[in-house]
Design an enzyme around this catalytic site. Structure first.
Site, short mmCIF file in Angstrom:
data_model
loop_
_atom_site.label_atom_id
_atom_site.label_comp_id
_atom_site.label_asym_id
_atom_site.label_seq_id
_atom_site.Cartn_x
_atom_site.Cartn_y
_atom_site.Cartn_z
N ARG A 63 -1.72 -28.24 14.33
CA ARG A 63 -2.64 -27.28 14.95
C ARG A 63 -1.88 -26.00 15.33
O ARG A 63 -2.39 -24.90 15.22
CB ARG A 63 -3.29 -27.86 16.21
CG ARG A 63 -3.93 -29.23 16.09
CD ARG A 63 -5.33 -29.16 15.54
NE ARG A 63 -5.36 -28.74 14.15
CZ ARG A 63 -4.95 -29.50 13.12
NH1 ARG A 63 -4.48 -30.72 13.33
NH2 ARG A 63 -5.00 -29.04 11.88
N ASN A 96 -11.08 -23.26 24.38
CA ASN A 96 -10.28 -23.30 23.16
C ASN A 96 -8.79 -23.22 23.48
O ASN A 96 -8.37 -22.51 24.39
CB ASN A 96 -10.67 -22.15 22.23
CG ASN A 96 -12.10 -22.28 21.78
OD1 ASN A 96 -12.71 -23.34 21.94
ND2 ASN A 96 -12.66 -21.21 21.24
N HIS A 113 -8.43 -25.52 29.07
CA HIS A 113 -7.95 -26.74 28.41
C HIS A 113 -6.54 -26.59 27.84
O HIS A 113 -6.14 -27.36 26.97
CB HIS A 113 -8.93 -27.17 27.31
CG HIS A 113 -10.23 -27.70 27.84
ND1 HIS A 113 -11.35 -27.89 27.06
CD2 HIS A 113 -10.59 -28.09 29.09
CE1 HIS A 113 -12.34 -28.37 27.80
NE2 HIS A 113 -11.91 -28.50 29.04
N GLY A 182 -20.77 -20.99 21.47
CA GLY A 182 -20.07 -21.91 20.58
C GLY A 182 -19.54 -23.17 21.24
O GLY A 182 -18.46 -23.63 20.92
N THR A 183 -20.34 -23.74 22.14
CA THR A 183 -19.89 -24.98 22.79
C THR A 183 -21.04 -25.98 22.82
O THR A 183 -22.18 -25.61 23.11
CB THR A 183 -19.29 -24.72 24.18
OG1 THR A 183 -18.95 -25.98 24.79
CG2 THR A 183 -20.21 -23.94 25.09
N ASN A 208 -25.31 -20.22 19.98
CA ASN A 208 -24.73 -21.41 19.34
C ASN A 208 -25.40 -21.66 18.00
O ASN A 208 -26.57 -21.34 17.81
CB ASN A 208 -24.97 -22.63 20.25
CG ASN A 208 -23.78 -23.56 20.27
OD1 ASN A 208 -22.70 -23.17 20.67
ND2 ASN A 208 -23.96 -24.79 19.80
N LEU A 209 -24.63 -22.26 17.12
CA LEU A 209 -25.17 -22.57 15.79
C LEU A 209 -26.31 -23.59 15.88
O LEU A 209 -27.34 -23.44 15.23
CB LEU A 209 -24.05 -23.09 14.90
CG LEU A 209 -24.33 -23.22 13.43
CD1 LEU A 209 -24.79 -21.91 12.83
CD2 LEU A 209 -23.07 -23.70 12.70
N ALA A 226 -21.86 -17.08 15.91
CA ALA A 226 -21.41 -16.13 16.93
C ALA A 226 -20.92 -14.82 16.29
O ALA A 226 -21.19 -13.73 16.80
CB ALA A 226 -20.29 -16.76 17.76
N1 APR Z 1 -21.05 -19.80 15.95
C1 APR Z 1 -21.58 -20.36 17.07
N2 APR Z 1 -21.54 -21.69 17.30
C2 APR Z 1 -20.98 -22.48 16.39
C3 APR Z 1 -20.43 -21.96 15.18
C4 APR Z 1 -20.48 -20.56 14.98
N3 APR Z 1 -19.99 -19.99 13.88
N4 APR Z 1 -19.93 -23.00 14.46
C5 APR Z 1 -20.17 -24.11 15.18
N5 APR Z 1 -20.80 -23.80 16.34
C6 APR Z 1 -21.23 -24.69 17.43
C7 APR Z 1 -21.61 -26.08 17.01
O1 APR Z 1 -23.00 -26.11 16.69
C8 APR Z 1 -21.28 -26.89 18.27
O2 APR Z 1 -22.41 -26.98 19.13
O3 APR Z 1 -20.11 -24.83 18.28
C9 APR Z 1 -20.20 -26.06 18.97
C10 APR Z 1 -18.82 -26.69 18.97
O4 APR Z 1 -18.87 -27.86 19.71
P1 APR Z 1 -17.62 -28.82 19.89
O5 APR Z 1 -16.98 -29.06 18.57
O6 APR Z 1 -18.08 -29.99 20.66
O7 APR Z 1 -16.58 -27.93 20.72
P2 APR Z 1 -16.49 -27.64 22.28
O8 APR Z 1 -17.85 -27.62 22.90
O9 APR Z 1 -15.64 -26.45 22.43
O10 APR Z 1 -15.69 -28.90 22.79
C11 APR Z 1 -15.33 -28.95 24.14
O11 APR Z 1 -14.06 -30.94 23.83
O12 APR Z 1 -12.61 -32.06 22.41
C12 APR Z 1 -12.73 -31.36 23.58
O13 APR Z 1 -11.08 -30.21 24.77
C13 APR Z 1 -11.85 -30.15 23.60
O14 APR Z 1 -12.29 -27.92 24.38
C14 APR Z 1 -12.83 -29.01 23.65
C15 APR Z 1 -14.02 -29.63 24.34
#
Ligand code: APR
Length: 243
Positions: A63, A96, A113, A182-183, A208-209, A226
Site C-alpha cells: 500500500r 483515508n 485512521h 465517499g464513505t 457517494n457512488l 466524487a
Molecule cells: N466517488 C464517490 N464515492 C465512491 C466512489 C467515487 N468515485 N467510488 C466508491 N465510492 C463509495 C462506495 O460506494 C462506498 O460507499 O465509497 C464508499 C467506500 O466505502 P468503504 O470501502 O467502506 O470505505 P470507507 O467508508 O472509507 O471505510 C471506512 O473502514 O476498513 C476501514 O479504516 C478503514 O478508513 C476505512 C474505514
C-alpha cells in the site's frame, strides 16, 4: 443547498475511500468483500500483526509503495479550492490513510485512521515519516530512536481507537455544514459523526457512488462519483458562476 454557503459558515468534511477511488486506490468494501485480495481481519487488526507480522508488513508495504504511483483527482483538488475560500472555517477529516489530500494542497486536515507514510515504534512511541527507497522494501524498518527492530504501520486498525477524536467530535458538534464524501457509513466512530452533526443542527450533505448505510440522515444526498460531482458543487458553494 444549491446555493453559496453563508458568510462565516463553519464547514466540516469527512472523506472515505471513495474519494481516492478515481485516483486508482481500491475501496475497502468492494463487491467481493476483500481489500486488495485480503480479508480485512487478516491484515488490519492488532491480532493479525501479532499472529503474522510478515503478512501484515508485506501488505502495508504494498500500500505504501502504491502511493508513489497515484495522484490526487479533481475531488481532492475541489476541496483545496473550498478551503481557500473558507479559510479557518474549513476542517477536513479523512478516514483515508493515503496522502492524496495533503498532496493536493489541503492544509487543515486530520487523519483519523493514521497515515501510510508513517511508521510507529510500539516500544518507545516514536512516529516517523519513512518513504525513502530503503523503507519501502519487504524488510522490516528498525526504530532509530530506541533500536527496536520492527516498526509497525502508523495505521488505526480495527479494535484500535481513532486519532484526535476529542477535536473531531467538537468540530462536528460546532459546524454549520457537514459533508460526507465517499464513505460507506459502516465503520464507527467515523460513521457516527453524521448523527452528531445532524443532532447539533448542521446541514448535512452526502456525496457517494452508492447510498451509504446512514443515507437517511442526510438533508441532501448527491449520488455519483466524487471526482465528477464535487468540482461543480464546490463552485456553487463558493459562488463561482458557471461559464
Ligand atoms: N466517488 C464517490 N464515492 C465512491 C466512489 C467515487 N468515485 N467510488 C466508491 N465510492 C463509495 C462506495 O460506494 C462506498 O460507499 O465509497 C464508499 C467506500 O466505502 P468503504 O470501502 O467502506 O470505505 P470507507 O467508508 O472509507 O471505510 C471506512 O473502514 O476498513 C476501514 O479504516 C478503514 O478508513 C476505512 C474505514
Amino acid at each position: 443547498m444549491n446555493e453559496p454557503f453563508e458568510t462565516g459558515a463553519r464547514v466540516v468534511i469527512l472523506t472515505g475511500a471513495g474519494i481516492s477511488a478515481e485516483s486508482g486506490i481500491r475501496t475497502f468494501r468492494a463487491s467481493d468483500g476483500l481489500w486488495e485480495d485480503h480479508r480485512i481481519e487478516d491484515v488490519a487488526t492488532p491480532f493479525a500483526w501479532m499472529r503474522d507480522p510478515e503478512l501484515v508488513w508485506g501488505f502495508y508495504q504494498g500500500r505504501r509503495r502504491q502511493l508513489l504511483e497515484v495522484v490526487p483527482n479533481p475531488a481532492h483538488e475541489a476541496l483545496v479550492e473550498l478551503e481557500k475560500f473558507l479559510g479557518d472555517n474549513f476542517l477536513l477529516i479523512t478516514q483515508n490513510v493515503d496522502d492524496l489530500h495533503s498532496r493536493a494542497g489541503s492544509k487543515n486536515l486530520i487523519h483519523m485512521h493514521g497515515e501510510l507514510q508513517k511508521l510507529r515504534c510500539e516500544q518507545c512511541g516514536e512516529v516517523v515519516v519513512a518513504m525513502d527507497e530503503e523503507h519501502l522494501t519487504d524488510d522490516y524498518v528498525a526504530c532509530t530512536a530506541c533500536g527496536d527492530e520492527r516498526l509497525r504501520p502508523h495505521i488505526v486498525w480495527f479494535h484500535e481507537m481513532p486519532l484526535h477524536m476529542r477535536e473531531i467530535d467538537q468540530a462536528v458538534a460546532d459546524c454549520d455544514v457537514f459533508i460526507a464524501i465517499g464513505t460507506s457509513g459502516h465503520v464507527y466512530p467515523a460513521a457516527g459523526l453524521l448523527g452528531i452533526a445532524q443532532a447539533c443542527g448542521a446541514h448535512c450533505i452526502g456525496i457517494n457512488l452508492d447510498p451509504p448505510e446512514n443515507v437517511a440522515l442526510f438533508d441532501e444526498f448527491h449520488q455519483g462519483k466524487a471526482g465528477e460531482l464535487l468540482p461543480n458543487l464546490v463552485n456553487v458553494w463558493i459562488g463561482v458562476e458557471e461559464e
